[in-house]
Design an enzyme around this catalytic site. Structure first.
Site, mmCIF file in Angstrom:
data_model
loop_
_atom_site.group_PDB
_atom_site.id
_atom_site.type_symbol
_atom_site.label_atom_id
_atom_site.label_comp_id
_atom_site.label_asym_id
_atom_site.label_seq_id
_atom_site.Cartn_x
_atom_site.Cartn_y
_atom_site.Cartn_z
ATOM 1 N N ASP A 51 66.257 18.109 -11.523
ATOM 2 C CA ASP A 51 64.823 18.009 -11.233
ATOM 3 C C ASP A 51 64.439 16.535 -11.158
ATOM 4 O O ASP A 51 64.471 15.833 -12.186
ATOM 5 C CB ASP A 51 64.002 18.688 -12.333
ATOM 6 C CG ASP A 51 64.195 20.197 -12.394
ATOM 7 O OD1 ASP A 51 65.174 20.702 -11.817
ATOM 8 O OD2 ASP A 51 63.394 20.866 -13.062
ATOM 9 N N LYS A 95 58.384 21.680 -7.300
ATOM 10 C CA LYS A 95 57.960 21.932 -8.673
ATOM 11 C C LYS A 95 56.657 21.191 -8.921
ATOM 12 O O LYS A 95 56.469 20.069 -8.440
ATOM 13 C CB LYS A 95 59.072 21.449 -9.612
ATOM 14 C CG LYS A 95 58.765 21.489 -11.098
ATOM 15 C CD LYS A 95 59.992 20.991 -11.884
ATOM 16 C CE LYS A 95 59.673 20.810 -13.365
ATOM 17 N NZ LYS A 95 60.834 20.287 -14.119
ATOM 18 N N LYS A 124 58.726 26.267 -8.531
ATOM 19 C CA LYS A 124 58.761 26.174 -9.994
ATOM 20 C C LYS A 124 57.478 25.543 -10.530
ATOM 21 O O LYS A 124 57.272 24.340 -10.411
ATOM 22 C CB LYS A 124 59.965 25.341 -10.448
ATOM 23 C CG LYS A 124 60.087 25.172 -11.970
ATOM 24 C CD LYS A 124 61.333 24.369 -12.326
ATOM 25 C CE LYS A 124 61.414 24.065 -13.818
ATOM 26 N NZ LYS A 124 62.639 23.305 -14.170
#
Length: 293
Positions: A139, A202, A238
């Site tokens: 990430d 995300k 996400k």
């Protein structure tokens, strides 16, 4: 008009911030109750990236987290396990050494998390080192400062370089939607990240006060849908930061379901980044307070 302006025009969000809020409220009012049930709670549990991202994280703490995940289905045989364990790069090796639960991934934040305010060479090296240590998912963080300055080419190049360093690891780009503030900015950042190669987009790092709002979920999922319809490329989603109750998880689930449909309602395509959420959902399922994780 440069290539990014053309891209943004092609995927323009034709809604104001207030219209986004109104549409979120409409979806939640119409569909939340039908999703607020044990089966959906179980599904949400299986989509959690069980996360610890604190300055005082220790090898012992992360080892204990891994062992809890390893033994989860011995304690709760009728429930699905979490999707992954998410830690800082220096603790990836600890997770890899101790994690034995089948199907659970190892997620590392990287790329100068959480501010993305370091040299691109450092970002790329950190991604590569995290993957070499055992991360199956990475990430990274969009350079929000550069994005807000309109330096879209630099933002895209940074994402592309880190994507290359991640090799076969699932590659998530954190937009830090609370810093981007407007629906228009969130839409543009979503499209830029997808065009640069994000496997997931995300919402947040969880390190600023405004994190995963329902409005951000609406906008990002709308962009994922538009991207999929135009390119055939399925990008995953996400929400992270601030999703800490069962009700909040179901609200985000409801918006994802209504915009993206059943195809995204699995732990390959839809994750929650969370620390306390797993125990909250587990408590809802069990009907009593549970502090397992």
């Amino acid at each position: 008009m440069d290539k990014f302006q053309e891209l943004f025009e092609l995927y323009k969000l034709e809604m104001t911030d207030q219209q986004v809020t109104d549409e979120v409220n409409r979806i939640i009012n119409a569909h939340f109750d039908e999703n607020n049930n044990v089966e959906v709670w179980k599904q949400c549990l299986s989509q959690i990236d069980l996360t610890t991202l604190n300055g005082d994280d220790t090898v012992e703490k992360v080892q204990r987290m891994a062992e809890n995940v390893n033994h989860f289905q011995e304690q709760f045989p009728d429930l699905p396990n979490v999707a992954s364990i998410c830690v800082y790069p220096a603790l990836v090796e600890t997770v890899k050494e101790h994690l034995t639960a089948p199907g659970v991934g190892i997620t590392s934040v990287a790329g100068g998390f959480p501010a993305s305010q370091t040299f691109i060479e450092v970002k790329v090296a950190e991604v590569a080192l995290a993957v070499a240590a055992g991360a199956t998912e990475v990430d990274i963080v969009l350079s929000q400062g550069k994005f807000l300055e309109g330096r879209y080419d630099v933002c895209a190049e940074e994402i592309e370089e880190q994507k290359s360093a991640a090799r076969d690891a699932h590659f998530k780009v954190i937009l830090e939607t609370g810093a981007l503030k407007t629906a228009d900015n969130i839409a543009k950042a979503s499209v830029l990240a997808m065009a640069a190669g994000a496997d997931f987009i995300k919402t947040s790092t969880g390190k600023i006060s405004v994190a995963a709002t329902l409005e951000a979920t609406y906008v990002m999922c709308s962009m994922i849908k538009a991207w999929y319809e135009k390119t055939g490329q399925k990008v995953c989603y996400k929400p992270a930061g601030g999703v800490s109750t069962t009700e909040q998880a179901v609200q985000h689930y409801t918006i994802v379901k209504e915009i993206l449909g059943e195809e995204w309602l699995n732990n390959t395509s839809f994750r929650f980044g969370a620390s306390s959420l797993a125990n909250k959902i587990l408590s809802s399922i069990q009907g009593e307070s549970v502090s397992y994780f």
